[in-house]
Design a protein around this motif. Structure first.
Motif, PDB file in Angstrom:
ATOM      1  N   ARG A  36      28.132 -20.669 -11.492  1.00 38.34           N
ATOM      2  CA  ARG A  36      26.995 -21.322 -12.147  1.00 38.34           C
ATOM      3  C   ARG A  36      27.406 -21.901 -13.503  1.00 38.34           C
ATOM      4  NH1 ARG A  36      23.725 -20.029 -16.040  1.00 38.34           N
ATOM      5  NH2 ARG A  36      24.695 -18.001 -16.298  1.00 38.34           N
ATOM      6  N   GLN A  40      28.149 -25.872 -14.211  1.00 35.18           N
ATOM      7  CA  GLN A  40      27.237 -26.524 -15.151  1.00 35.18           C
ATOM      8  C   GLN A  40      28.045 -27.206 -16.268  1.00 35.18           C
ATOM      9  OE1 GLN A  40      23.711 -24.532 -16.888  1.00 35.18           O
ATOM     10  NE2 GLN A  40      24.495 -25.074 -18.899  1.00 35.18           N
ATOM     11  N   LYS A 106      22.295 -27.406 -12.886  1.00 35.80           N
ATOM     12  CA  LYS A 106      21.956 -27.966 -14.198  1.00 35.80           C
ATOM     13  C   LYS A 106      23.190 -28.574 -14.856  1.00 35.80           C
ATOM     14  CE  LYS A 106      18.116 -24.975 -15.541  1.00 35.80           C
ATOM     15  NZ  LYS A 106      17.920 -24.050 -14.419  1.00 35.80           N
ATOM     16  N   SER A 109      21.444 -30.094 -21.463  1.00 35.03           N
ATOM     17  CA  SER A 109      20.239 -30.828 -21.859  1.00 35.03           C
ATOM     18  C   SER A 109      20.553 -32.034 -22.742  1.00 35.03           C
ATOM     19  CB  SER A 109      19.321 -29.869 -22.626  1.00 35.03           C
ATOM     20  OG  SER A 109      20.048 -29.184 -23.642  1.00 35.03           O
ATOM     21  N   ASN A 135      30.767 -23.354 -29.181  1.00 34.10           N
ATOM     22  CA  ASN A 135      30.463 -22.568 -27.987  1.00 34.10           C
ATOM     23  C   ASN A 135      31.726 -22.304 -27.160  1.00 34.10           C
ATOM     24  OD1 ASN A 135      30.044 -23.365 -24.902  1.00 34.10           O
ATOM     25  ND2 ASN A 135      28.339 -22.038 -25.483  1.00 34.10           N
ATOM     26  N   GLY A 199      21.373 -23.130 -25.818  1.00 37.05           N
ATOM     27  CA  GLY A 199      20.556 -22.412 -24.837  1.00 37.05           C
ATOM     28  C   GLY A 199      19.363 -21.736 -25.468  1.00 37.05           C
ATOM     29  N   SER A 205      16.893 -15.469 -23.013  1.00 38.14           N
ATOM     30  CA  SER A 205      18.088 -15.820 -22.243  1.00 38.14           C
ATOM     31  C   SER A 205      18.268 -14.844 -21.081  1.00 38.14           C
ATOM     32  CB  SER A 205      19.308 -15.797 -23.172  1.00 38.14           C
ATOM     33  OG  SER A 205      20.484 -15.790 -22.423  1.00 38.14           O
ATOM     34  N   THR A 206      18.303 -15.401 -19.868  1.00 38.26           N
ATOM     35  CA  THR A 206      18.384 -14.559 -18.676  1.00 38.26           C
ATOM     36  C   THR A 206      19.756 -13.922 -18.506  1.00 38.26           C
ATOM     37  OG1 THR A 206      17.720 -16.718 -17.767  1.00 38.26           O
ATOM     38  CG2 THR A 206      17.163 -14.779 -16.458  1.00 38.26           C
ATOM     39  N   HIS A 207      20.800 -14.673 -18.865  1.00 34.70           N
ATOM     40  CA  HIS A 207      22.146 -14.240 -18.460  1.00 34.70           C
ATOM     41  C   HIS A 207      22.993 -13.629 -19.563  1.00 34.70           C
ATOM     42  CE1 HIS A 207      21.313 -16.406 -14.760  1.00 34.70           C
ATOM     43  NE2 HIS A 207      21.018 -17.481 -15.470  1.00 34.70           N
ATOM     44  N   LYS A 217      30.808 -14.433 -21.885  1.00 34.83           N
ATOM     45  CA  LYS A 217      30.367 -14.897 -23.197  1.00 34.83           C
ATOM     46  C   LYS A 217      30.797 -13.861 -24.232  1.00 34.83           C
ATOM     47  CE  LYS A 217      26.066 -16.845 -23.353  1.00 34.83           C
ATOM     48  NZ  LYS A 217      24.676 -17.203 -22.907  1.00 34.83           N
ATOM     49  N   ASN A 221      23.661 -16.773 -27.672  1.00 33.16           N
ATOM     50  CA  ASN A 221      23.225 -18.146 -27.970  1.00 33.16           C
ATOM     51  C   ASN A 221      22.789 -18.278 -29.438  1.00 33.16           C
ATOM     52  OD1 ASN A 221      23.527 -18.247 -25.210  1.00 33.16           O
ATOM     53  ND2 ASN A 221      21.377 -18.672 -24.731  1.00 33.16           N
TER      54      ASN A 221
HETATM   55  N1  FAQ Z   1      21.154 -27.303 -21.024  1.00 30.84           N
HETATM   56  O1  FAQ Z   1      20.511 -17.300 -19.785  1.00 30.84           O
HETATM   57  P1  FAQ Z   1      20.938 -18.520 -20.486  1.00 30.84           P
HETATM   58  C1  FAQ Z   1      30.058 -30.802 -23.885  1.00 30.84           C
HETATM   59  C2  FAQ Z   1      20.032 -22.879 -18.723  1.00 30.84           C
HETATM   60  S1  FAQ Z   1      29.944 -29.599 -22.723  1.00 30.84           S
HETATM   61  C3  FAQ Z   1      20.797 -27.087 -19.748  1.00 30.84           C
HETATM   62  O2  FAQ Z   1      21.109 -18.444 -21.956  1.00 30.84           O
HETATM   63  P2  FAQ Z   1      23.784 -18.875 -20.067  1.00 30.84           P
HETATM   64  C4  FAQ Z   1      31.289 -31.645 -23.971  1.00 30.84           C
HETATM   65  C5  FAQ Z   1      21.038 -21.913 -18.125  1.00 30.84           C
HETATM   66  O3  FAQ Z   1      21.946 -22.587 -17.282  1.00 30.84           O
HETATM   67  C6  FAQ Z   1      28.310 -28.933 -22.915  1.00 30.84           C
HETATM   68  N2  FAQ Z   1      20.557 -25.852 -19.263  1.00 30.84           N
HETATM   69  O4  FAQ Z   1      22.243 -19.138 -19.753  1.00 30.84           O
HETATM   70  C7  FAQ Z   1      30.961 -33.026 -24.312  1.00 30.84           C
HETATM   71  C8  FAQ Z   1      20.116 -20.979 -17.378  1.00 30.84           C
HETATM   72  O5  FAQ Z   1      19.646 -21.632 -16.185  1.00 30.84           O
HETATM   73  P3  FAQ Z   1      19.833 -21.001 -14.694  1.00 30.84           P
HETATM   74  C9  FAQ Z   1      28.085 -27.892 -21.921  1.00 30.84           C
HETATM   75  C10 FAQ Z   1      20.715 -24.823 -20.116  1.00 30.84           C
HETATM   76  O6  FAQ Z   1      24.555 -19.548 -19.005  1.00 30.84           O
HETATM   77  C11 FAQ Z   1      30.643 -33.379 -25.612  1.00 30.84           C
HETATM   78  C12 FAQ Z   1      18.902 -20.902 -18.286  1.00 30.84           C
HETATM   79  O7  FAQ Z   1      18.915 -22.080 -19.068  1.00 30.84           O
HETATM   80  N3  FAQ Z   1      28.732 -26.672 -22.319  1.00 30.84           N
HETATM   81  O8  FAQ Z   1      29.119 -30.919 -24.587  1.00 30.84           O
HETATM   82  C13 FAQ Z   1      21.101 -24.983 -21.448  1.00 30.84           C
HETATM   83  O9  FAQ Z   1      24.074 -17.443 -20.332  1.00 30.84           O
HETATM   84  C14 FAQ Z   1      30.327 -34.702 -25.918  1.00 30.84           C
HETATM   85  C15 FAQ Z   1      18.896 -19.657 -19.147  1.00 30.84           C
HETATM   86  O10 FAQ Z   1      19.896 -19.713 -20.164  1.00 30.84           O
HETATM   87  C16 FAQ Z   1      28.784 -25.627 -21.488  1.00 30.84           C
HETATM   88  O11 FAQ Z   1      28.302 -25.677 -20.382  1.00 30.84           O
HETATM   89  C17 FAQ Z   1      21.329 -26.295 -21.902  1.00 30.84           C
HETATM   90  N4  FAQ Z   1      21.667 -26.566 -23.159  1.00 30.84           N
HETATM   91  O12 FAQ Z   1      24.008 -19.649 -21.471  1.00 30.84           O
HETATM   92  C18 FAQ Z   1      30.964 -33.999 -23.314  1.00 30.84           C
HETATM   93  C19 FAQ Z   1      29.508 -24.423 -22.035  1.00 30.84           C
HETATM   94  N5  FAQ Z   1      21.171 -23.771 -22.027  1.00 30.84           N
HETATM   95  O13 FAQ Z   1      21.247 -21.315 -14.312  1.00 30.84           O
HETATM   96  C20 FAQ Z   1      30.628 -35.316 -23.610  1.00 30.84           C
HETATM   97  C21 FAQ Z   1      29.540 -23.283 -21.074  1.00 30.84           C
HETATM   98  C22 FAQ Z   1      20.808 -22.868 -21.096  1.00 30.84           C
HETATM   99  O14 FAQ Z   1      19.561 -19.538 -14.787  1.00 30.84           O
HETATM  100  C23 FAQ Z   1      30.318 -35.668 -24.936  1.00 30.84           C
HETATM  101  N6  FAQ Z   1      28.245 -22.703 -20.875  1.00 30.84           N
HETATM  102  N7  FAQ Z   1      20.536 -23.503 -19.953  1.00 30.84           N
HETATM  103  O15 FAQ Z   1      18.865 -21.780 -13.845  1.00 30.84           O
HETATM  104  C24 FAQ Z   1      27.714 -21.744 -21.671  1.00 30.84           C
HETATM  105  O16 FAQ Z   1      28.281 -21.321 -22.648  1.00 30.84           O
HETATM  106  C25 FAQ Z   1      26.376 -21.165 -21.261  1.00 30.84           C
HETATM  107  O17 FAQ Z   1      26.152 -21.508 -19.898  1.00 30.84           O
HETATM  108  C26 FAQ Z   1      25.184 -21.665 -22.129  1.00 30.84           C
HETATM  109  C27 FAQ Z   1      23.889 -21.054 -21.552  1.00 30.84           C
HETATM  110  C28 FAQ Z   1      25.334 -21.176 -23.562  1.00 30.84           C
HETATM  111  C29 FAQ Z   1      25.065 -23.190 -22.103  1.00 30.84           C
END
Ligand code: FAQ
Length: 313
Positions: A36, A40, A106, A109, A135, A199, A205-207, A217, A221
């Motif tokens: 997931r 994402q 997803k 955002s 992050n 997030g 936060s669910t996860h 992590k 967040n």
């Molecule tokens: N947008 O329980 P949590 C970039 C969802 S890369 C959409 O806190 P988690 C490079 C989350 O999936 C940017 N959805 O979740 C670049 C969960 O939904 P689900 C991406 C979001 O996973 C720069 C629900 O909300 N980076 O920018 C968002 O523990 C410039 C509950 O949330 C990553 O993906 C959001 N903002 O923490 C490219 C980094 N936030 O699946 C081009 C890796 C939360 O239960 C130009 N990911 N949700 O239905 C992470 O670190 C984590 O997944 C978080 C969310 C911190 C994003």
């Protein structure tokens, strides 16, 4: 080995900070959580190319065009490392893409907002890449080996992206009144969505709790969001522009900046698919996939022909 012993061994590795590798036993929910999060993340990189690609042909100089082109190419590369890392968990890339196209998976955002002026390229590099680095640096220590290793390279490139964005902002802020206004307007529009990238609040936060226990992590967040606010405020001061938050002020006691309430209704609305550009972004990805069908077919036909030739030899 029975399931209890496998679980004990897995937990021992997590406690000792020993990386989990693709062929190691892992709990099903650990695998699912990684699929997931990593998918994402991969989707965010390739959807993230779209708002910036919009400005490659309109960049104000050859130097800016070359940098924008390189940045967008890097993002495609990040998507590819991340899809590869995700595939080591036993899922096909095609399935991941289908989930993006159907709206099941997803992506961040932030990429559902439009890029209206050249200053948005500066604000994205400075703030969006800045938030991404905040992050992602801790993800270089994530417990799953292929993800952590992919993040090391990604972070090096993101740090270049952040600097090029800040430099665009600096140039605008040292330019004409009109240019400075453009920079301020971009900051006004990108500030709050950048804070949402981290997030939901920890309490919603669910996860987070489970992902912290598994060493996926390393910070919550809210912790990362606070760090981001703390580093961004002096940067905005240096640029001479104002963060659009009247409640932003240094809190001596906490040793951090206090900041205003995020519009969580907007955040949840965007991640449900109702942001300003959600439809446009997913349509663009779907079209790119459909228009690339002939490339996939040609590559498969070529591989088949080659295999037949080798069999005959
Ligand atoms: N947008 O329980 P949590 C970039 C969802 S890369 C959409 O806190 P988690 C490079 C989350 O999936 C940017 N959805 O979740 C670049 C969960 O939904 P689900 C991406 C979001 O996973 C720069 C629900 O909300 N980076 O920018 C968002 O523990 C410039 C509950 O949330 C990553 O993906 C959001 N903002 O923490 C490219 C980094 N936030 O699946 C081009 C890796 C939360 O239960 C130009 N990911 N949700 O239905 C992470 O670190 C984590 O997944 C978080 C969310 C911190 C994003």
């Amino acid at each position: 080995m029975d399931i209890k012993s496998l679980e004990d061994r897995f937990n021992e590795k997590i406690d000792k900070d020993i990386r989990i590798e693709p062929k190691d036993w892992m709990p099903e929910n650990y695998r699912k959580t990684l699929i997931r999060q990593i998918s994402q993340h991969a989707h965010s990189e390739i959807v993230g190319m779209l708002p910036e690609a919009n400005w490659i042909t309109r960049a104000p100089s050859l130097r800016r065009k070359a940098a924008a082109l390189a940045k967008v190419q890097d993002e495609a590369g990040h998507g590819l490392y991340l899809y590869s890392a995700c595939e080591t968990l036993g899922i096909e890339r095609d399935q991941l893409l289908q989930d993006l196209h159907s709206g099941k998976a997803k992506y961040s955002s932030i990429f559902n907002y439009p890029t209206l002026t050249w200053a948005d390229m500066g604000a994205i590099g400075w703030l969006v890449d800045g938030a991404a680095i905040m992050n992602q640096v801790p993800l270089c220590r994530a417990s799953y080996g292929p993800y952590a290793r992919a993040m090391v390279r990604v972070c090096k490139e993101e740090s270049f992206h952040q600097r090029q964005g800040f430099e665009i902002m600096l140039t605008l802020c040292r330019g004409s009144e009109e240019q400075k206004k453009m920079a301020q307007d971009a900051l006004n529009r990108w500030w709050w969505p950048s804070l949402m990238m981290f997030g939901p609040q920890d309490k919603d936060s669910t996860h987070t709790e489970q992902s912290m226990r598994w060493g996926i992590k390393r910070f919550t967040n809210d912790e990362l969001r606070q760090k981001f606010v703390d580093v961004s405020k002096p940067q905005a001061d240096l640029l001479g522009i104002t963060i659009p938050d009247k409640d932003l002020k240094w809190n001596e006691e906490r040793g951090h900046y206090d900041f205003g309430e995020i519009n969580w209704e907007e955040f949840f609305n965007v991640i449900k698919g109702n942001g300003p550009c959600n439809k446009q972004r997913v349509d663009a990805r779907r079209n790119a996939y459909d228009n690339g069908a002939w490339v996939r077919e040609a590559a498969a036909a070529h591989a088949e022909k080659k295999a037949k030739k080798q069999q005959a030899a």
